[in-house]
Design an enzyme around this catalytic site. Structure first.
Site, short mmCIF file in Angstrom:
data_model
loop_
_atom_site.label_atom_id
_atom_site.label_comp_id
_atom_site.label_asym_id
_atom_site.label_seq_id
_atom_site.Cartn_x
_atom_site.Cartn_y
_atom_site.Cartn_z
N GLU A 63 2.43 13.25 -6.56
CA GLU A 63 3.80 13.70 -6.34
C GLU A 63 4.84 12.81 -7.00
OE1 GLU A 63 1.50 13.05 -4.13
OE2 GLU A 63 1.55 14.38 -2.40
N ARG B 32 0.88 -1.18 0.00
CA ARG B 32 0.00 0.00 0.00
C ARG B 32 0.91 1.23 0.00
NH1 ARG B 32 -3.28 -2.91 -1.68
NH2 ARG B 32 -5.33 -3.43 -0.86
N HIS C 155 -1.59 0.00 -9.96
CA HIS C 155 -2.22 -1.03 -9.12
C HIS C 155 -2.62 -2.26 -9.95
CE1 HIS C 155 -5.06 -2.00 -5.49
NE2 HIS C 155 -4.00 -2.80 -5.55
C1 MLT Z 1 -4.77 -6.84 -2.72
O1 MLT Z 1 -4.93 -6.17 -1.71
O2 MLT Z 1 -5.20 -7.98 -2.83
C2 MLT Z 1 -4.09 -6.25 -3.91
O3 MLT Z 1 -3.59 -4.97 -3.65
C3 MLT Z 1 -4.93 -6.24 -5.13
C4 MLT Z 1 -6.23 -5.53 -4.94
O4 MLT Z 1 -6.33 -4.57 -4.19
O5 MLT Z 1 -7.20 -5.95 -5.54
#
Ligand code: MLT
Length: 385
Positions: A258, A229, A270
């Site tokens: 940023e 994260r 992501h």
């Molecule tokens: C997770 O938390 O499983 C990964 O970051 C992927 C998502 O958020 O779907």
């Protein structure tokens, strides 16, 4: 009819687990919710909501602590997208060692050079020399499902791997390659690693774990990979460290305004779990856990309640969420036995301040006795299935 609200697009492989339910993105007053990234902190919870299942690992979009207090179970799907994330990390190790992203951008600038392109490529390529990852040291922080796969794959690619995880389970330790060197503190990783990758949930403890003090301990030019994260790293500190060369590269699956355009920040949108395989795996696991909880009260892979699961016996199953406090169990059992009902089987497991009781009974208790249980101080939810 049992209602499941779908807050995001979920693989259709989940559908069969909700046969006979109303399963839609419009379900009102749902008994269960299945979600991917939708932010739930502002979501108004209805009284009959039993559980939320996240098709993914991170649950920072769900107010799990607040839900625990209401007896709402939050599930996640650890491991279901681990291979997809592992493959992204391996890709990022190569992006960290070699200058592929800059090189690809540069090649695009050669469009229009016609027959000169091959010559220009040979002339310009020396600016993009990078290193191999074999022989380099990778530090892995966190040995859950993803950390283990990453560490083992990096060993297979010829890297030296060091890592630490204060919560390492025996099963996970057994799954780790014996070539992985476990160290007791992260500082030993920081002092030795050329590449560092973190695989930990976002919690109060891990927030800003990559701050100025920590990054100062890194080897000069180390590559930091963060697919967990964004909040794990202090973005301003990272940008300064990239500028000074303390960090060679910062590669993240969580871009911010940023970071975009900062030299040697590689921002991936992501994509860690964005494969059809991972989406199917997460959907199936989330749907299976949610439907098993709704139908049988079993809890597997919850982030706010303990795992409690047993085959059905007896003719009625009583499921009780309660505070982990003394005498509460004996009070609940006394209410059952006052009705002359035999307990066929039971499990009561605690986790931190909360506990969950499953009690299979040989007779159905009266509605009135359920209300008496609900009135016991520390009882959060009573459900008869
Ligand atoms: C997770 O938390 O499983 C990964 O970051 C992927 C998502 O958020 O779907």
């Amino acid at each position: 009819m049992t209602k499941i609200l779908r807050l995001n697009e979920i693989s259709p492989l989940a559908d069969s687990f909700f046969a006979g339910y109303e399963y839609s993105d419009k379900a009102e007053n749902p008994d269960g919710i299945i979600v991917r990234s939708a932010q739930m902190s502002e979501y108004k919870v209805n009284d009959n909501l039993l559980a939320v299942a996240r098709a993914g690992a991170g649950t920072n979009n769900i107010p799990s602590a607040e839900y625990a207090e209401k007896g709402i179970v939050v599930f996640n799907t650890p491991g279901a997208n681990a291979n997809a994330v592992k493959e992204l990390v391996i890709c990022e190790l190569f992006l960290g060692g070699r200058k592929f992203t800059d090189a690809l951008d540069w090649v695009r600038t050669l469009k229009g050079e016609g027959a000169n392109v091959p010559k220009l490529v040979e002339k310009g390529k020396s600016k993009f020399v990078g290193c191999e990852i074999a022989g380099k040291t990778l530090g892995v922080i966190g040995f859950g499902a993803i950390g283990i796969l990453v560490a083992n794959a990096a060993v297979a690619l010829g890297m030296k791997v060091v890592g630490c995880d204060p919560y390492l389970s025996t099963n996970n330790a057994l799954a780790l390659s014996p070539a992985v060197r476990l160290v007791p503190t992260r500082d030993e990783i920081y002092a030795n690693a050329d590449f560092i990758t973190a695989h930990v949930p976002l919690t109060a403890e891990t927030k800003n774990m990559f701050d100025a003090e920590t990054i100062a301990k890194f080897k000069n030019g180390a590559v930091l990979i963060n697919n967990s994260r964004g909040e794990l790293a202090d973005t301003q500190v990272v940008i300064a460290a990239l500028g000074s060369g303390k960090l060679g590269r910062y590669i993240t699956d969580f871009p911010t305004e940023e970071l975009i355009g900062i030299k040697n920040a590689i921002c991936v949108p992501h994509l860690g779990a964005s494969t059809p395989e991972a989406e199917d795996n997460c959907a199936v696991m989330a749907a299976k856990q949610l439907s098993d909880y709704i139908e049988n009260g079993n809890i597997v892979n919850s982030v706010n309640y303990p795992s409690v699961s047993m085959p059905r016996t007896g003719i009625a199953r009583l499921c009780i969420h309660h505070k982990n406090i003394k005498e509460i169990l004996s009070k609940l059992l006394a209410i059952i036995s006052a009705q002359g009902i035999n307990v066929a089987n039971m499990q009561d497991v605690s986790r931190g301040e909360y506990a969950y009781l499953i009690c299979d009974l040989d007779e159905k208790p009266s509605e009135g006795s359920l209300d008496v249980m609900r009135a016991v101080s520390g009882v959060l939810k009573v459900r008869l299935i």
